[in-house]
Write an enzyme that holds these catalytic residues in place. Sequence first.
Site, PDB file in Angstrom:
ATOM      1  N   HIS A 117      34.368  38.978  44.171  1.00 32.38           N
ATOM      2  CA  HIS A 117      33.586  37.852  43.751  1.00 32.38           C
ATOM      3  C   HIS A 117      33.597  36.801  44.619  1.00 32.38           C
ATOM      4  CE1 HIS A 117      36.754  36.304  41.304  1.00 32.38           C
ATOM      5  NE2 HIS A 117      36.510  35.195  41.826  1.00 32.38           N
TER       6      HIS A 117
ATOM      7  N   SER B  47      40.521  31.840  43.496  1.00 27.51           N
ATOM      8  CA  SER B  47      40.463  33.575  43.298  1.00 27.51           C
ATOM      9  C   SER B  47      40.817  34.053  44.550  1.00 27.51           C
ATOM     10  CB  SER B  47      38.949  33.902  43.124  1.00 27.51           C
ATOM     11  OG  SER B  47      38.911  33.616  41.710  1.00 27.51           O
TER      12      SER B  47
ATOM     13  N   ASP C  59      37.016  44.552  41.701  1.00 25.09           N
ATOM     14  CA  ASP C  59      36.940  42.908  42.004  1.00 25.09           C
ATOM     15  C   ASP C  59      37.797  42.764  43.033  1.00 25.09           C
ATOM     16  OD1 ASP C  59      35.986  40.374  42.274  1.00 25.09           O
ATOM     17  OD2 ASP C  59      36.615  39.712  40.350  1.00 25.09           O
TER      18      ASP C  59
END
Length: 372
Positions: free
Chosen positions: A110, A224, A141
Amino acid sequence: MDASPTQGPARRTLLLLTAGLCALALVSGCSDPSSGSSSSRTGPGSSDSDASRTGARTAASPSGAISDLQNEYQTVIEDVLPSVVQIEAPEGLGSGVVYDTEGHIVTNAHVVGSATAFKVTVATGEKVVSASLVSAYPEQDLAVIKLDQVPDGLKPARFGDSTKVEVGQIVLAMGSPLGLSSSVTQGIVSALGRTVSESRAGGGTGATIANMVQTSAAINPGNSGGALVNLDSEVIGIPTLAATDPELGGSAAPGIGFAIPVSMVRTVADQIIKNGRVVDSGRAALDITGRTVVDDSYQPAGVALVSVAKGGAADTAGLRAGDIITGLDGQPVTTITSLQEALAADKPGEKVTVTYLRDGRERTAKVTLGEV
């Protein structure tokens, strides 16, 4: 509390917390070792009294322990932070971890989104280097990008062993929360083996990911893809998701963050680097497309099969379009997400019992699972 965390790009709201492109993953919840800095200067005084010396030694003991822990933190930061980079994509900002000396960087899918070119700020001299996408694997992911030119002194991180991760271990989270590069926070491993699902809102991949490491991490935009690190200077996970509390209007639930375990990170990254893509996902599938259906009270009641892949797992077991799956190995299935979470615990080739409705009648089928 919503048990289905999610993350999306930077500056967007995650399913669980924040970020469509990035999520911080910094850990909070442990006392700050620096709080003992003043007492660390306490030591035996100049008094000749035995009582004074004894008291000084007693006072110095906790101070010394704090100082030792602080030194450990600083050593880990010096070892690992040079291996954590900031990734700028067209849709936002995220973090990444240097995987090898060839310039491969592992991050979240992402974070890269649909982009194929990026600007990477490396720790060595804060130099900005261009990078290109090798491949993304949204189902887990994860993604790998590669620096177009490897700068001198690029330092790969050292990756740990998932089997040695234990609840209660102290961890440090490193990344670029809110664009604040080279930020570090601390916390503990709160739990292991969590299965969580991302939303597709705000740039999330919609992935359901098993065996996540739960940590007292504050997951914020920009972190992230960074590093969750133990006190042996080993990366044990990639911070990815944070939980949200519906009772607080979907805002962050403090102290509940999730990281992809290092075992899955290495499995996916190694395949992408070697083959250009993931060739063996290790993820079970029914080989169907479906949609959530509701009952007369408008409550989720199962997954209706929209299509069944010919020759796939469900087709071979006799399932067909129009059937409604309500259970998997005795575990209730009410939504697509709950079906994905149930499958996340299984492996391709395993046999499971699927409970389903056909023409209003409940039936069961033994299904040999396929692979995503």
